[in-house]
Write a protein that holds these residues in place. Structure first.
Motif, PDB file in Angstrom:
ATOM      1  N   LEU A  62       0.833  -1.204   0.000  1.00  0.00           N
ATOM      2  CA  LEU A  62       0.000   0.000   0.000  1.00  0.00           C
ATOM      3  C   LEU A  62       0.866   1.253   0.000  1.00  0.00           C
ATOM      4  CD1 LEU A  62      -2.663  -1.135   2.647  1.00  0.00           C
ATOM      5  CD2 LEU A  62      -2.741  -1.359   0.158  1.00  0.00           C
ATOM      6  N   GLY A  63       2.023   1.176   0.684  1.00  0.00           N
ATOM      7  CA  GLY A  63       2.930   2.317   0.706  1.00  0.00           C
ATOM      8  C   GLY A  63       3.469   2.650  -0.671  1.00  0.00           C
ATOM      9  N   PHE A  64       3.854   1.631  -1.433  1.00  0.00           N
ATOM     10  CA  PHE A  64       4.353   1.864  -2.784  1.00  0.00           C
ATOM     11  C   PHE A  64       3.256   2.450  -3.683  1.00  0.00           C
ATOM     12  CE2 PHE A  64       7.877  -1.281  -1.971  1.00  0.00           C
ATOM     13  CZ  PHE A  64       8.900  -0.372  -2.196  1.00  0.00           C
ATOM     14  N   ILE A  65       2.044   1.910  -3.535  1.00  0.00           N
ATOM     15  CA  ILE A  65       0.930   2.436  -4.338  1.00  0.00           C
ATOM     16  C   ILE A  65       0.685   3.895  -3.995  1.00  0.00           C
ATOM     17  CG2 ILE A  65      -1.546   2.230  -4.787  1.00  0.00           C
ATOM     18  CD1 ILE A  65      -1.259  -0.783  -4.257  1.00  0.00           C
ATOM     19  N   GLY A  66       0.659   4.187  -2.692  1.00  0.00           N
ATOM     20  CA  GLY A  66       0.440   5.566  -2.261  1.00  0.00           C
ATOM     21  C   GLY A  66       1.546   6.493  -2.721  1.00  0.00           C
ATOM     22  N   ALA A  67       2.796   6.016  -2.678  1.00  0.00           N
ATOM     23  CA  ALA A  67       3.926   6.842  -3.120  1.00  0.00           C
ATOM     24  C   ALA A  67       3.793   7.193  -4.599  1.00  0.00           C
ATOM     25  CB  ALA A  67       5.238   6.106  -2.866  1.00  0.00           C
ATOM     26  N   PHE A  68       3.335   6.227  -5.401  1.00  0.00           N
ATOM     27  CA  PHE A  68       3.163   6.490  -6.830  1.00  0.00           C
ATOM     28  C   PHE A  68       2.024   7.487  -7.075  1.00  0.00           C
ATOM     29  CE2 PHE A  68       0.725   5.470 -10.692  1.00  0.00           C
ATOM     30  CZ  PHE A  68       1.663   5.862 -11.645  1.00  0.00           C
ATOM     31  N   VAL A  69       0.884   7.262  -6.422  1.00  0.00           N
ATOM     32  CA  VAL A  69      -0.280   8.130  -6.646  1.00  0.00           C
ATOM     33  C   VAL A  69       0.032   9.563  -6.242  1.00  0.00           C
ATOM     34  CG1 VAL A  69      -2.651   8.600  -5.930  1.00  0.00           C
ATOM     35  CG2 VAL A  69      -1.949   6.248  -6.417  1.00  0.00           C
ATOM     36  N   VAL A  70       0.575   9.738  -5.046  1.00  0.00           N
ATOM     37  CA  VAL A  70       0.870  11.095  -4.573  1.00  0.00           C
ATOM     38  C   VAL A  70       2.032  11.703  -5.353  1.00  0.00           C
ATOM     39  CG1 VAL A  70       1.580  12.485  -2.580  1.00  0.00           C
ATOM     40  CG2 VAL A  70       0.011  10.569  -2.257  1.00  0.00           C
ATOM     41  N   GLY A  71       3.090  10.919  -5.549  1.00  0.00           N
ATOM     42  CA  GLY A  71       4.269  11.445  -6.230  1.00  0.00           C
ATOM     43  C   GLY A  71       4.016  11.798  -7.676  1.00  0.00           C
ATOM     44  N   TYR A  72       3.297  10.918  -8.386  1.00  0.00           N
ATOM     45  CA  TYR A  72       3.085  11.136  -9.829  1.00  0.00           C
ATOM     46  C   TYR A  72       2.008  12.173 -10.099  1.00  0.00           C
ATOM     47  CZ  TYR A  72       2.418  10.053 -14.779  1.00  0.00           C
ATOM     48  OH  TYR A  72       2.326  10.147 -16.143  1.00  0.00           O
ATOM     49  N   LEU A 103       5.579  12.016   1.663  1.00  0.00           N
ATOM     50  CA  LEU A 103       4.849  12.924   2.568  1.00  0.00           C
ATOM     51  C   LEU A 103       5.737  14.099   2.984  1.00  0.00           C
ATOM     52  CD1 LEU A 103       2.768  10.679   5.009  1.00  0.00           C
ATOM     53  CD2 LEU A 103       2.093  11.721   2.856  1.00  0.00           C
ATOM     54  N   GLN A 104       7.014  13.840   3.162  1.00  0.00           N
ATOM     55  CA  GLN A 104       7.929  14.923   3.510  1.00  0.00           C
ATOM     56  C   GLN A 104       8.081  15.905   2.349  1.00  0.00           C
ATOM     57  OE1 GLN A 104      11.249  12.399   4.650  1.00  0.00           O
ATOM     58  NE2 GLN A 104      10.974  12.915   6.807  1.00  0.00           N
ATOM     59  N   GLU A 105       8.084  15.391   1.133  1.00  0.00           N
ATOM     60  CA  GLU A 105       8.171  16.260  -0.043  1.00  0.00           C
ATOM     61  C   GLU A 105       6.927  17.134  -0.159  1.00  0.00           C
ATOM     62  OE1 GLU A 105      10.528  16.821  -2.199  1.00  0.00           O
ATOM     63  OE2 GLU A 105      11.964  15.375  -1.416  1.00  0.00           O
ATOM     64  N   VAL A 106       5.764  16.560   0.155  1.00  0.00           N
ATOM     65  CA  VAL A 106       4.507  17.304   0.081  1.00  0.00           C
ATOM     66  C   VAL A 106       4.453  18.388   1.157  1.00  0.00           C
ATOM     67  CG1 VAL A 106       1.993  17.105   0.367  1.00  0.00           C
ATOM     68  CG2 VAL A 106       3.231  15.409  -0.971  1.00  0.00           C
ATOM     69  N   GLY A 107       5.098  18.125   2.296  1.00  0.00           N
ATOM     70  CA  GLY A 107       5.058  19.074   3.405  1.00  0.00           C
ATOM     71  C   GLY A 107       4.187  18.630   4.556  1.00  0.00           C
ATOM     72  N   THR A 108       3.581  17.439   4.439  1.00  0.00           N
ATOM     73  CA  THR A 108       2.672  16.953   5.472  1.00  0.00           C
ATOM     74  C   THR A 108       3.394  16.759   6.807  1.00  0.00           C
ATOM     75  OG1 THR A 108       1.369  15.803   3.783  1.00  0.00           O
ATOM     76  CG2 THR A 108       1.049  15.125   6.074  1.00  0.00           C
ATOM     77  N   ILE A 109       4.574  16.147   6.774  1.00  0.00           N
ATOM     78  CA  ILE A 109       5.306  15.864   8.006  1.00  0.00           C
ATOM     79  C   ILE A 109       5.655  17.156   8.734  1.00  0.00           C
ATOM     80  CG2 ILE A 109       7.383  14.835   8.981  1.00  0.00           C
ATOM     81  CD1 ILE A 109       5.408  12.800   7.896  1.00  0.00           C
TER      82      ILE A 109
END
Length: 463
Positions: free
Chosen positions: A29-39, A334-340
């Motif tokens: 799920l983490g990899f899927i989430g990383a792709f969805v948010v990152g891409y 998440l760190q790239e997005v600024g959430t953390i």
């Protein structure tokens, strides 16, 4: 916080919920989430999404579990356990502490907490059944022992925590983290024995805290019989059911008597012991990477039994590789997005930094009783980094408190370690023992985070 920062956080919570109730490895799920948010949110390509892929940690997991899987199969682990028991001549009151010590040594050398518990708990529970010792106390001793060594400088959890801290520009003494973990788990074990002994005297319990030299009725030989159980295979530092993407049947024959005559040590076992010693020297003294050293040592052992290569490869904790890689990759997004950063800023507004620290300890402790400890370490510790960057609190104290709070609660029957203890208990009604484990887990969740916070954060601030 903007919607682009909130939605990935909601997705993270959903991951833990899904992986808790369904047999899906949270790393997927983490990899899927990383792709969805990152891409879609950040416009990253695949290389940018995987920029923070934890390759060193992955290689460490592969190397350590490969090598110690070989050591388990050639009987070296059993040799070490039985040698420690013979060293105390089977003294009833000392043997439980031998199991604690051996479990801590195994995890300190790099064995995963669930793997160490799976190796030791069948013999430990058989010993408890024979001597009339509480299976609850014995199970806690083994699990606490495994957690005590889980944050050594060469263990996967220790490497993971240190990498998270150092990647944020802060320094962490690995030995302080290790001794803090060992001390807290040792203290909890002492409190468990003393507390149960007091209750046993007052309430007249069937079992004692330390056992008796008189064999318990119907206990049979100490070796017992093989025990099988299906448990989550998440491979975390004792994580809960969310870690696992599948289940496997754990089988371990427990036919070895407690103080039997020592069996001859084979050439392969001598070679394995030499390689363990060499690994410690090369990693701790010469500071070589444990990942490559462990893989090399495993390869040497592989030539002693080429027919079992497929089994050795299967011993690698691939589920943990997937879990850690997926979660660390997603948290980096998440760190790239600024959430953390925003979550950390919100945590700071709660009040004094020392209050924020205990709140985070309880958040990670309560959640870890049901979810993967390893995944939570990767998710929660980054939240404390901006707080620690202010210098208001001791870095090693807060990080150690969070790390230990995440693991000491793994006595829950919902965790892999707790499930192993439950499955291997002898001469006790399993539903009743399940309730005892659940009650004990509740007590630990209520007390342990506050204890970690008090000893590792408050006390250093006072002196």
């Amino acid at each position: 916080m903007t919607s682009i920062e909130i939605l990935p956080l909601i997705a993270l919570v959903a991951m833990f919920v899904i992986a808790t109730f369904f047999p899906i490895n949270i790393g997927i799920l983490g990899f899927i989430g990383a792709f969805v948010v990152g891409y879609f949110a950040l416009g990253f390509d695949d290389k940018e999404i995987l920029n923070e892929f934890p390759s060193s940690i992955v290689l460490t997991i592969v190397g350590v579990t490969y090598f110690f899987g070989m050591a388990k199969r050639n009987g070296t682990i059993d040799l070490l356990v039985n040698s420690c028991i013979r060293a105390v001549h089977g003294r009833v009151t000392v043997v439980p502490w031998v199991f604690f010590f051996v479990a801590s040594v195994l995890t300190a050398l790099g064995t995963f907490s669930p793997a160490a518990v799976a190796l030791i708990v069948p013999a430990a529970m058989a010993f408890a059944a024979r001597t009339g010792m509480s299976p609850l106390v014995m199970g806690i001793m083994v699990i606490n022992g495994a957690h005590a060594g889980a944050f050594s400088p060469i263990s996967v959890s220790g490497v993971l925590v240190r990498d998270i801290v150092e990647s944020n520009g802060l320094a962490l003494n690995p030995w302080t983290l290790f001794f803090a973990s060992y001390g807290i788990n040792l203290l909890l074990s002492v409190l468990t024995v003393v507390g149960y002994a007091a209750l046993a005297r007052m309430k007249g319990f069937e079992y004692t805290a330390t056992g008796s030299t008189d064999p318990a009725p119907g206990s049979g030989p100490v070796g017992g019989t093989p025990v099988k159980t299906s448990v989550p295979t998440g491979g975390s530092t004792g994580g809960g059911s969310s870690a696992g993407g599948s289940t496997q049947v754990l089988t371990r024959p427990t036919t070895t008597t407690l103080v039997d005559a020592p069996a001859p040590v084979t050439f392969v076992q001598k070679l394995t012991l030499f390689l363990i010693g060499a690994l410690l020297v090369l990693v701790l003294v010469l500071h070589l990477p444990i990942s490559f050293i462990a893989i090399g040592a495993g390869a040497v052992l592989a030539f002693t039994d080429l027919k079992k290569q497929n089994e050795a490869i299967a011993d690698i904790s691939w589920s943990t590789v997937l879990l850690v890689a997926g979660m660390v990759t997603y948290i980096s997004i998440l760190q790239e997005v600024g959430t953390i950063d925003h979550l950390a800023e919100m945590a700071i507004t709660i009040g004094a930094p020392i209050i924020v620290a205990i709140v985070l300890c309880y958040v990670i402790g309560i959640t870890s009783a049901f979810a993967s400890s390893t995944a939570l370490l990767a998710a929660v510790i980054p939240l404390a980094m901006p707080l620690l960057g202010t210098g208001a609190l001791p870095v090693v104290g807060v990080v150690a408190a969070l790390a230990i709070s995440a693991t000491v609660v793994d006595v829950s029957p919902f965790s892999t370690n707790g499930a192993l203890v439950l499955a291997n208990a002898q001469n006790i009604e399993r539903p009743r023992f399940y309730r005892q484990l659940l009650l004990n887990a509740g007590i630990v969740v209520a007390i342990a985070p506050a204890l970690c916070w008090l000893i590792l954060v408050v006390v250093p601030e006072l002196f």
